[in-house]
Write a protein that holds these residues in place. Sequence first.
Motif: not given
Length: 429
Positions: A208-223, A225-237
């Motif tokens: 998966l060499g085309y995937i680039r992981i770098h701190p500069a690509l961190w985005r608050f709006d994506r965070f 989104f992940l947290l909003k949906n993730g909390i419900w995953f945790s509650i479901g778990g």
Amino acid sequence: MGKDSKRFLKGVVSGYVFMIVSLLVSLWLVPFTLKYLTRPEYAIYAIATDLLSWLGLASLGVVSVFNSRGAQLMGKGDKEELNIVASTTFFTQMASAIIVLLAGLVVIIRPELLFSKDASADHLQAVVAILVTSFTISYILQPLNSMLVASKQIHVDNYLKFGLLAINTALTVLFLTRGLKLLSIALSNFAGTVIISIITWIRVKKTLGYIRIHPALWRFDRFKFLLKNGIWFSIGGLAGIFILRMDSFLIGQYISLTTVTSYVITIKLYQIADKFHQQFFNTTRPYFAQVYGKGEMGLLARMHSLSFNLSFSAAFVMGVVVMLVNKWFIGIWVGPDFYLGDTVNMLLCVNFILQASVLPNRIVLVTTLYKNELHSITRVLEGISKIGLAVLLLARYGVPALIMAGIVSSVVFSNVWLNVLTSKLLKEA
């Protein structure tokens, strides 16, 4: 046979083979380990393992959301967005690992908080420190494993599980025979984790060499989104724990511990059947996510229809077979006195079929992230209603009342309401 079909078949077959082999190894390893550890020492390890499973909640479901979102983006071929979401997930997971380390540090300093004041074992604090360190390494790298699964490399992941099982087993046996006691398990776990983590990193870079992981690509709006949906995953778990893991506790509280033992034995074959049932359908998750990501809703509907019919048919056959052989199996395995009777056996069969057959609905809703809040709330309500009914009826009507509470709750929330949600998803598309 197409490339995806071959990968799917390899994923299913290798998953089942690993399940069987790991089951046989664990059945052999437990009595072998107890030759070198006292029962209190083994209990300490078991409790520490439970601690690690709870520490996994520190991610608040962020990686669970990425499992679905990453596969969707791979299906779309949106590499730019995939890099952003992957980077946001990875560095969010790394930050949340601080919670894991702090919790582990508390237990290292004050082990009596977890193991009781009477707990004693050689190098207890070192054992906890090594186990927490091993878990933290694998915890941080969970997003990388998610990317590999999302790219349909499930069979390769299963091959690596074989390698990890072999490493852990061989090192555990070696260290135990050298007299290292609890350190044997901790050290073998650490060595296996480091080796597999290195291999995982290399696989991601290579495949998966085309995937680039770098701190500069961190985005608050994506965070968000992940947290909003993730909390419900945790509650479901957590709700899943109440639905599937509270039976023994309730029986012990309202009937007796002796009945708990009989219940655990009577339900054992159904639990094994459930693992075999889930193995196949869980392999379909990245396929559903990628089809949804491509917007091929007609294909998604056909896949769901086929999966649902197959799931119900498989659950029905497996449940009936287990019901027919259960009494005979228990009589040979541990003795007929542990069998809770034909009524309980029949109700367990019905409950198994209802719970197992609805799995494709859960998979479709999770992989599409469709109305995640409603899905999780449904799961919570199912757990609350089951426990509520069980508490009201268990003392008076016994174990059958507990199983009936699960059946009623499953029918109302999982089998009816989840069908409604799934139908809305497919119609809206």
